[in-house]
Motif scaffolding. Structure first.
Motif, short mmCIF file in Angstrom:
data_model
loop_
_atom_site.label_atom_id
_atom_site.label_comp_id
_atom_site.label_asym_id
_atom_site.label_seq_id
_atom_site.Cartn_x
_atom_site.Cartn_y
_atom_site.Cartn_z
N ARG A 14 0.90 -1.15 -0.06
CA ARG A 14 0.04 -0.09 -0.09
C ARG A 14 0.85 1.19 -0.03
NH1 ARG A 14 -5.81 -0.89 -1.02
NH2 ARG A 14 -6.20 -2.94 0.06
N ASN A 15 0.84 2.21 0.90
CA ASN A 15 1.59 3.36 0.96
C ASN A 15 2.89 3.19 1.72
OD1 ASN A 15 0.10 3.51 3.49
ND2 ASN A 15 0.06 5.54 3.45
N GLU A 33 -3.22 10.83 11.71
CA GLU A 33 -4.31 11.68 11.00
C GLU A 33 -4.94 10.72 9.89
OE1 GLU A 33 -2.78 15.34 10.06
OE2 GLU A 33 -2.58 15.84 12.26
N ASN A 34 -5.97 11.33 9.31
CA ASN A 34 -6.73 10.52 8.25
C ASN A 34 -5.72 10.30 7.31
OD1 ASN A 34 -9.32 12.59 9.03
ND2 ASN A 34 -9.38 10.51 9.22
N ALA A 35 -5.78 9.26 6.50
CA ALA A 35 -5.18 8.84 5.11
C ALA A 35 -3.59 8.70 5.28
CB ALA A 35 -5.35 9.74 3.99
N GLN A 36 -3.08 8.35 6.41
CA GLN A 36 -1.55 8.13 6.80
C GLN A 36 -1.14 6.76 6.57
OE1 GLN A 36 0.16 11.12 6.93
NE2 GLN A 36 -1.93 11.86 6.74
N GLY A 37 -2.08 5.82 6.77
CA GLY A 37 -1.57 4.44 6.53
C GLY A 37 -1.91 3.66 7.75
N LYS A 38 -3.04 4.08 8.66
CA LYS A 38 -3.44 3.14 9.69
C LYS A 38 -3.91 1.83 9.48
CE LYS A 38 -5.75 6.42 11.77
NZ LYS A 38 -5.80 7.36 10.40
N THR A 39 -5.06 1.97 8.50
CA THR A 39 -5.77 0.78 8.16
C THR A 39 -4.82 -0.02 7.08
OG1 THR A 39 -7.68 2.12 8.20
CG2 THR A 39 -7.82 -0.08 6.81
N ASN A 40 -3.93 0.56 6.44
CA ASN A 40 -3.14 -0.41 5.69
C ASN A 40 -2.11 -1.18 6.61
OD1 ASN A 40 -4.27 0.84 3.39
ND2 ASN A 40 -2.37 2.23 2.91
N GLU A 61 -4.29 -5.10 -5.41
CA GLU A 61 -4.54 -3.88 -4.67
C GLU A 61 -3.63 -3.44 -3.73
OE1 GLU A 61 -8.32 -3.16 -3.13
OE2 GLU A 61 -9.34 -4.14 -5.24
N VAL A 63 -0.21 -3.88 -3.67
CA VAL A 63 1.16 -3.40 -3.95
C VAL A 63 1.10 -2.04 -4.29
CG1 VAL A 63 2.58 -3.79 -6.16
CG2 VAL A 63 1.27 -5.82 -5.45
N ARG A 64 2.15 -1.56 -3.83
CA ARG A 64 2.41 -0.01 -3.65
C ARG A 64 2.23 0.37 -5.27
NH1 ARG A 64 6.92 4.08 -3.09
NH2 ARG A 64 5.96 5.60 -1.62
N TRP A 65 1.34 1.57 -5.50
CA TRP A 65 1.38 2.14 -6.94
C TRP A 65 2.84 2.28 -7.44
CZ3 TRP A 65 -2.28 6.20 -4.33
CH2 TRP A 65 -3.37 5.44 -4.09
N THR A 341 -7.56 7.93 15.23
CA THR A 341 -7.12 9.07 15.08
C THR A 341 -6.73 10.08 16.13
OG1 THR A 341 -9.39 9.85 14.56
CG2 THR A 341 -8.04 9.23 12.60
N1 LIG Z 1 -1.55 0.40 -3.43
C1 LIG Z 1 -1.59 1.62 -2.82
N2 LIG Z 1 -0.41 2.49 -3.40
C2 LIG Z 1 -0.25 3.48 -2.44
N3 LIG Z 1 -1.12 3.95 -1.88
C3 LIG Z 1 -2.19 3.33 -1.56
C4 LIG Z 1 -2.42 2.19 -2.10
N4 LIG Z 1 -3.63 1.71 -1.59
C5 LIG Z 1 -4.24 2.80 -0.79
N5 LIG Z 1 -3.55 3.59 -0.77
C6 LIG Z 1 -3.36 4.87 0.02
O1 LIG Z 1 -2.86 4.86 1.30
C7 LIG Z 1 -3.39 6.03 1.93
C8 LIG Z 1 -3.60 5.71 3.49
O2 LIG Z 1 -4.60 4.72 3.53
P1 LIG Z 1 -5.06 4.31 4.84
O3 LIG Z 1 -6.66 3.60 4.50
O4 LIG Z 1 -4.43 3.14 5.65
O5 LIG Z 1 -5.50 5.45 5.74
P2 LIG Z 1 -5.97 5.60 7.36
O6 LIG Z 1 -4.65 6.28 8.23
O7 LIG Z 1 -6.39 4.28 7.81
O8 LIG Z 1 -6.87 6.71 7.24
P3 LIG Z 1 -8.33 7.08 8.13
O9 LIG Z 1 -8.04 7.64 9.43
O10 LIG Z 1 -8.86 8.12 7.01
O11 LIG Z 1 -8.98 5.72 7.88
C9 LIG Z 1 -4.48 6.49 1.42
O12 LIG Z 1 -4.33 8.05 0.82
C10 LIG Z 1 -4.74 5.63 0.22
O13 LIG Z 1 -5.18 6.42 -1.09
#
Ligand SMILES: Nc1ncnc2c1ncn2[C@@H]1O[C@H](COP(=O)(O)OP(=O)(O)OP(=O)(O)O)[C@@H](O)[C@H]1O
Ligand SMILES: [Mg+2]
Length: 386
Positions: A14-15, A33-40, A61, A63-65, A341
């Motif tokens: 992922r990220n 914070e949001n969208a930093q990578g916690k769920t990932n 899905e 695999v890091r972009w 968060t």
């Molecule tokens: N395959 C990938 N390659 C690179 N980035 C990705 C990939 N899949 C998801 N992401 C990005 O990873 C970022 C973090 O996602 P994640 O769901 O882990 O955030 P989060 O910290 O859980 O946020 P929230 O608090 O909003 O739930 C997102 O911006 C997402 O678009």
């Protein structure tokens, strides 16, 4: 000693480009914070110990972009005296997934997920509320996932059964359209019944136990009303062959198989009220958590070991009293990794006992004693010596 995850390295997952997280027994809080990578990160832990993502059936899905492979490496504490197992999952789109245990090729995926990696996982993602709120297939998936991590034979039977039903359906349509005779159905009926019975037996055995665990978890989490899960069969195992035969005409007409474990459901109720239809958002969320705790208890009962708990964004939408209860529950667990968060959900005493992991922009940070944030991977050097 019950196994737990000591460290995880994520490469192109992922990220995350290449990062390492160090974990402790008990409660680990992933904050960012949001969208930093916690769920990932939670997804990566599940990927590392089960060999697949609990969030998507589509491996590319994760695999890091822009990268051409993803890899996780995990160090699992499996015995007293520092004994460890090293497991790795490598995936490159278009190629077979590679599982390794202590450097040697790992077992089949079904066996890897069912303890072959050294530890099992039970996870919660906010989407999981569909187990209570959603379609029968969501509830069946919950059961199948749980039984599969307990027995690889169940996982294989479930896969083979789904394939057999597909093939029977194709044949039904051929018969309907005059390309095959009804006699040819017998072979597929036998196969479907044989595999279907294995699934039904597995579910029938587990349901009463889950019912008990679910009731006590929801009581602790919600209140004294009687909670229950109750399975409803489209056909009981001993009647399955007969029911399938009786359905021949109707099945041929519709071109689908109308009885069997792939059509079953279970009811989730609280105080006699069906939560799927009538539950409030909060009740459905708590019932989902209680189902996950029931899964934890069942794994413990069958294997004698706690699975690690991966609970994503679990504190939001809950009131203070319930947050406190959950924090206590996770602290007492062999190992729980939860994300949030907001660290203010936890009081000082809990934060003192927990390991806090900070995430920022796909990097895993650590606060040094002089209060500076640094990447864990940089401070601890290579993964193997961390
Ligand atoms: N395959 C990938 N390659 C690179 N980035 C990705 C990939 N899949 C998801 N992401 C990005 O990873 C970022 C973090 O996602 P994640 O769901 O882990 O955030 P989060 O910290 O859980 O946020 P929230 O608090 O909003 O739930 C997102 O911006 C997402 O678009
Ligand atoms: Mg998230």
């Amino acid at each position: 000693m019950t196994p737990y995850l000591r460290a995880l390295r994520l490469i192109n997952f992922r990220n995350y480009a290449d990062d390492t997280v160090l974990l402790k027994p008990g409660l680990n809080i992933v904050v960012g914070e949001n969208a930093q990578g916690k769920t990932n990160l939670l997804e990566a832990i599940a990927f590392a110990v089960t060999g697949s993502s609990p969030r998507t059936p589509s491996d590319p899905e994760v695999v890091r972009w822009g990268a051409d492979f993803a890899r996780t490496e995990a160090r699992i504490a499996v015995g007293g005296s520092g004994q460890e197992r090293m497991v790795a999952v490598g995936y490159a789109p278009g190629q077979k997934k590679r599982l390794t245990v202590d450097g040697a090729p790992g077992p089949a995926l079904s066996a890897y997920a069912a303890g072959g990696a050294g530890v099992r996982a039970v996870n919660f993602f906010p989407d999981d509320i569909r187990i209570v709120k959603g379609a029968p297939s969501d509830r069946r998936e919950y059961l199948d996932d749980l039984l599969s991590i307990l027995r690889p034979a169940y996982a294989r039977a479930a896969l083979d059964y789904a394939k057999a039903v597909q093939q029977r359906n194709q044949l039904l349509r051929r018969i309907r359209d005059g390309f095959s005779s009804e006699r040819t159905l017998a072979t597929w009926d036998r196969k479907v019944v044989d595999l279907g019975e294995q699934i039904l037996r597995g579910r029938d055995e587990a349901m009463p136990v889950l019912d008990e665990h679910f009731a006590s978890s929801l009581r602790a989490l919600y209140g004294p009303e009687k909670a229950a899960v109750h399975y409803s069969h489209s056909a009981a195992p001993e009647d399955y062959a007969e029911a399938l035969r009786e359905a021949h005409d109707a099945d041929i007409e519709r071109g689908t198989t109308s009885v069997g474990p792939h059509r079953d459901d279970f009811e989730v109720s609280l105080g006699g009220v069906d939560l799927t239809t009538f539950g409030s958002q909060g009740q459905q969320r708590m019932a989902t958590l209680a189902l996950k705790f029931a899964a934890r208890d069942h794994v413990r009962g069958v294997t004698g070991e706690d699975p690690i708990l991966l609970f994503d964004d679990v504190m939001s939408e809950l009131d203070g009293r319930r947050r406190e209860f959950l924090a206590g529950y996770f602290l007492e667990s062999t190992q729980a990794v939860i994300s949030t968060t907001n660290l203010e959900y936890f009081d000082e005493e809990i934060l003192r006992r927990a390991q806090v992991v900070r995430i920022s922009g796909g990097a895993i940070m650590e606060t040094t004693t002089d209060g500076v944030m640094e990447r864990v991977a940089e401070r601890h050097g290579s993964f193997r010596t961390a």
